[in-house]
Design a protein around this motif. Structure first.
Motif, PDB file in Angstrom:
ATOM      1  N   ILE A  31      16.333  58.638  18.593  1.00 17.38           N
ATOM      2  CA  ILE A  31      15.195  57.523  18.103  1.00 17.38           C
ATOM      3  C   ILE A  31      14.443  57.162  19.090  1.00 17.38           C
ATOM      4  CG2 ILE A  31      16.622  55.674  18.969  1.00 17.38           C
ATOM      5  CD1 ILE A  31      15.172  55.573  15.459  1.00 17.38           C
ATOM      6  N   CYS A  32      13.056  56.974  18.736  1.00 18.69           N
ATOM      7  CA  CYS A  32      11.941  56.896  19.633  1.00 18.69           C
ATOM      8  C   CYS A  32      11.273  55.525  18.906  1.00 18.69           C
ATOM      9  CB  CYS A  32      10.940  57.807  19.783  1.00 18.69           C
ATOM     10  SG  CYS A  32       9.566  57.445  20.699  1.00 18.69           S
ATOM     11  N   ALA A  33      10.859  54.489  19.633  1.00 16.51           N
ATOM     12  CA  ALA A  33      10.090  53.427  19.337  1.00 16.51           C
ATOM     13  C   ALA A  33       8.606  53.565  19.552  1.00 16.51           C
ATOM     14  CB  ALA A  33      10.413  52.107  19.952  1.00 16.51           C
ATOM     15  N   MET A  34       7.748  53.687  18.579  1.00 14.58           N
ATOM     16  CA  MET A  34       6.312  53.653  18.783  1.00 14.58           C
ATOM     17  C   MET A  34       5.559  52.696  19.062  1.00 14.58           C
ATOM     18  SD  MET A  34       6.501  57.257  18.724  1.00 14.58           S
ATOM     19  CE  MET A  34       4.837  57.655  18.359  1.00 14.58           C
ATOM     20  N   LYS A  35       4.355  52.478  19.622  1.00 14.39           N
ATOM     21  CA  LYS A  35       3.455  51.361  19.609  1.00 14.39           C
ATOM     22  C   LYS A  35       3.272  50.939  18.188  1.00 14.39           C
ATOM     23  CE  LYS A  35       1.632  52.259  24.100  1.00 14.39           C
ATOM     24  NZ  LYS A  35       0.566  52.788  24.826  1.00 14.39           N
ATOM     25  N   ILE A  69      30.783  59.218   3.214  1.00 14.44           N
ATOM     26  CA  ILE A  69      31.899  60.065   3.743  1.00 14.44           C
ATOM     27  C   ILE A  69      32.450  59.108   4.761  1.00 14.44           C
ATOM     28  CG2 ILE A  69      30.620  62.348   3.357  1.00 14.44           C
ATOM     29  CD1 ILE A  69      30.169  62.209   6.620  1.00 14.44           C
ATOM     30  N   GLY A  70      32.182  57.993   5.156  1.00 12.58           N
ATOM     31  CA  GLY A  70      32.694  57.275   6.129  1.00 12.58           C
ATOM     32  C   GLY A  70      32.366  57.792   7.372  1.00 12.58           C
ATOM     33  N   GLY A  71      31.150  58.411   7.481  1.00 10.39           N
ATOM     34  CA  GLY A  71      30.911  59.002   8.999  1.00 10.39           C
ATOM     35  C   GLY A  71      30.232  57.987   9.968  1.00 10.39           C
ATOM     36  N   SER A  72      30.111  58.445  11.202  1.00  8.61           N
ATOM     37  CA  SER A  72      29.603  57.635  12.319  1.00  8.61           C
ATOM     38  C   SER A  72      28.408  58.159  12.620  1.00  8.61           C
ATOM     39  CB  SER A  72      30.404  57.639  13.426  1.00  8.61           C
ATOM     40  OG  SER A  72      31.737  57.194  13.104  1.00  8.61           O
ATOM     41  N   ALA A  73      27.369  57.225  13.569  1.00  9.91           N
ATOM     42  CA  ALA A  73      26.415  57.449  13.971  1.00  9.91           C
ATOM     43  C   ALA A  73      26.218  57.390  15.642  1.00  9.91           C
ATOM     44  CB  ALA A  73      25.120  56.848  13.397  1.00  9.91           C
ATOM     45  N   LEU A  74      25.774  58.544  16.314  1.00  3.11           N
ATOM     46  CA  LEU A  74      25.588  58.375  17.665  1.00  3.11           C
ATOM     47  C   LEU A  74      24.107  58.181  17.814  1.00  3.11           C
ATOM     48  CD1 LEU A  74      26.523  58.687  20.622  1.00  3.11           C
ATOM     49  CD2 LEU A  74      26.453  61.028  20.454  1.00  3.11           C
ATOM     50  N   VAL A  75      23.601  57.049  18.231  1.00  5.59           N
ATOM     51  CA  VAL A  75      22.350  56.732  18.549  1.00  5.59           C
ATOM     52  C   VAL A  75      21.748  56.693  19.734  1.00  5.59           C
ATOM     53  CG1 VAL A  75      20.535  54.856  18.079  1.00  5.59           C
ATOM     54  CG2 VAL A  75      22.409  55.124  16.366  1.00  5.59           C
ATOM     55  N   VAL A  76      20.908  57.733  20.293  1.00  7.41           N
ATOM     56  CA  VAL A  76      20.493  58.099  21.406  1.00  7.41           C
ATOM     57  C   VAL A  76      19.064  57.725  21.544  1.00  7.41           C
ATOM     58  CG1 VAL A  76      20.401  60.036  23.251  1.00  7.41           C
ATOM     59  CG2 VAL A  76      22.323  59.712  21.836  1.00  7.41           C
ATOM     60  N   SER A  77      18.546  57.183  22.600  1.00  9.17           N
ATOM     61  CA  SER A  77      16.989  56.788  22.771  1.00  9.17           C
ATOM     62  C   SER A  77      16.482  58.255  23.304  1.00  9.17           C
ATOM     63  CB  SER A  77      16.655  55.707  23.709  1.00  9.17           C
ATOM     64  OG  SER A  77      17.171  56.071  24.907  1.00  9.17           O
ATOM     65  N   GLN A  78      15.031  58.681  22.738  1.00 13.76           N
ATOM     66  CA  GLN A  78      14.607  59.662  23.136  1.00 13.76           C
ATOM     67  C   GLN A  78      12.939  59.581  22.857  1.00 13.76           C
ATOM     68  OE1 GLN A  78      16.267  63.518  21.629  1.00 13.76           O
ATOM     69  NE2 GLN A  78      14.703  64.465  23.059  1.00 13.76           N
ATOM     70  N   ALA A  83       5.906  62.885  21.602  1.00 16.42           N
ATOM     71  CA  ALA A  83       5.172  63.897  22.226  1.00 16.42           C
ATOM     72  C   ALA A  83       3.879  64.115  21.474  1.00 16.42           C
ATOM     73  CB  ALA A  83       5.958  64.958  22.685  1.00 16.42           C
ATOM     74  N   ASP A  84       2.866  64.020  22.313  1.00 18.70           N
ATOM     75  CA  ASP A  84       1.307  64.519  21.722  1.00 18.70           C
ATOM     76  C   ASP A  84       0.993  65.900  22.412  1.00 18.70           C
ATOM     77  OD1 ASP A  84      -1.153  65.023  20.803  1.00 18.70           O
ATOM     78  OD2 ASP A  84      -1.883  63.109  21.488  1.00 18.70           O
ATOM     79  N   THR A  85       1.224  66.972  21.518  1.00 13.59           N
ATOM     80  CA  THR A  85       0.801  68.045  21.972  1.00 13.59           C
ATOM     81  C   THR A  85      -0.523  68.897  21.725  1.00 13.59           C
ATOM     82  OG1 THR A  85       2.165  69.060  20.282  1.00 13.59           O
ATOM     83  CG2 THR A  85       3.502  68.801  22.394  1.00 13.59           C
ATOM     84  N   ARG A  86      -1.370  68.030  21.129  1.00 10.21           N
ATOM     85  CA  ARG A  86      -2.513  68.546  20.713  1.00 10.21           C
ATOM     86  C   ARG A  86      -3.525  69.431  21.876  1.00 10.21           C
ATOM     87  NH1 ARG A  86      -4.423  63.325  17.468  1.00 10.21           N
ATOM     88  NH2 ARG A  86      -3.379  62.486  19.466  1.00 10.21           N
ATOM     89  N   ARG A  90       0.775  70.118  28.858  1.00  8.96           N
ATOM     90  CA  ARG A  90       1.737  68.913  29.095  1.00  8.96           C
ATOM     91  C   ARG A  90       1.784  67.899  28.029  1.00  8.96           C
ATOM     92  NH1 ARG A  90       1.279  64.835  34.009  1.00  8.96           N
ATOM     93  NH2 ARG A  90       3.571  63.981  34.114  1.00  8.96           N
ATOM     94  N   PRO A  91       2.808  67.713  27.325  1.00 11.91           N
ATOM     95  CA  PRO A  91       2.819  66.630  26.261  1.00 11.91           C
ATOM     96  C   PRO A  91       2.255  65.273  27.101  1.00 11.91           C
ATOM     97  CG  PRO A  91       4.762  67.948  26.415  1.00 11.91           C
ATOM     98  CD  PRO A  91       4.056  68.227  27.464  1.00 11.91           C
ATOM     99  N   GLY A  92       1.765  64.403  26.022  1.00  6.11           N
ATOM    100  CA  GLY A  92       1.449  63.158  26.275  1.00  6.11           C
ATOM    101  C   GLY A  92       2.258  62.291  25.756  1.00  6.11           C
ATOM    102  N   PHE A  93       2.726  61.069  26.151  1.00 11.22           N
ATOM    103  CA  PHE A  93       3.548  60.093  25.600  1.00 11.22           C
ATOM    104  C   PHE A  93       3.101  58.737  25.543  1.00 11.22           C
ATOM    105  CE2 PHE A  93       6.024  63.241  27.968  1.00 11.22           C
ATOM    106  CZ  PHE A  93       6.866  63.889  26.912  1.00 11.22           C
ATOM    107  N   SER A  94       1.543  58.604  25.629  1.00 10.97           N
ATOM    108  CA  SER A  94       0.995  57.235  25.345  1.00 10.97           C
ATOM    109  C   SER A  94       1.385  56.286  24.122  1.00 10.97           C
ATOM    110  CB  SER A  94      -0.629  57.481  25.633  1.00 10.97           C
ATOM    111  OG  SER A  94      -1.129  58.049  24.757  1.00 10.97           O
ATOM    112  N   THR A  95       1.660  57.056  22.995  1.00 12.71           N
ATOM    113  CA  THR A  95       1.996  56.499  21.783  1.00 12.71           C
ATOM    114  C   THR A  95       3.576  55.583  21.631  1.00 12.71           C
ATOM    115  OG1 THR A  95       2.564  58.430  20.639  1.00 12.71           O
ATOM    116  CG2 THR A  95       0.224  57.875  20.573  1.00 12.71           C
ATOM    117  N   ALA A  96       4.366  56.225  22.711  1.00  9.81           N
ATOM    118  CA  ALA A  96       5.550  55.540  22.803  1.00  9.81           C
ATOM    119  C   ALA A  96       5.615  54.270  23.305  1.00  9.81           C
ATOM    120  CB  ALA A  96       6.587  56.353  23.477  1.00  9.81           C
TER     121      ALA A  96
END
Length: 149
Positions: A31-35, A69-78, A83-86, A90-96
């Motif tokens: 999961i990634c939070a964006m501006k 299904i009674g499953g679980s979630a493993l939530v990992v920040s990422q 990544a902006d690869t346009r 080198r990717p940019g991350f300014s929108t995170a």
């Protein structure tokens, strides 16, 4: 918010060699939070993920949800999901979101996911995490709340 979900038979995250979260059958949620994200988007995303029908039914069709299904979630920040690869190599991350706001959204999303009734395990925000998984399918789905009408 952006999420990359993977259907897994099992998944775990380790920090400094110690397991901080692990699950059996369920979903690994990167999961990634964006501006500009809102708590309402986090709530909607958690509900969508918990009800997304990407698990097999008795006929082998993807008709069951994580809740079914009674499953679980493993939530990992990422934050690298932003990544902006346009241009360039080198990717940019300014929108995170910045670290403080990103952590708050990560924690909020984790609580929202748990509120759906799904058992949740987590990584540690900002840590150097080692994530292992056994992808089931493989089934991998990209979700970006900016693409919702």
């Amino acid at each position: 918010m952006r999420a990359l979900i993977q259907r897994v038979s099992e998944a775990a995250v380790r920090v400094d060699g110690a397991v901080t979260g692990e699950i059996g059958p369920g979903l690994l949620v990167l999961i990634c939070a964006m501006k500009g994200d809102t708590e309402a988007e986090a709530d909607k995303l958690a509900n969508k993920i918990s009800k997304m029908r990407i698990f097999k039914d008795d006929a082998g069709k993807m008709n069951k949800s994580l809740l079914d299904i009674g499953g679980s979630a493993l939530v990992v920040s990422q934050f690298t999901l932003a990544a902006d690869t346009r241009s360039g190599n080198r990717p940019g991350f300014s929108t995170a979101c910045g670290a403080e706001e990103g952590k708050a959204f990560y924690e909020y999303f984790t609580r929202a996911m748990a509120a759906t009734g799904v058992p949740v395990a987590t990584g540690i925000f900002g840590a150097d995490m080692k994530v292992s998984l056994l992808n089931d399918g493989p089934v991998t789905v990209w979700i970006d709340t900016d693409q919702w009408a």
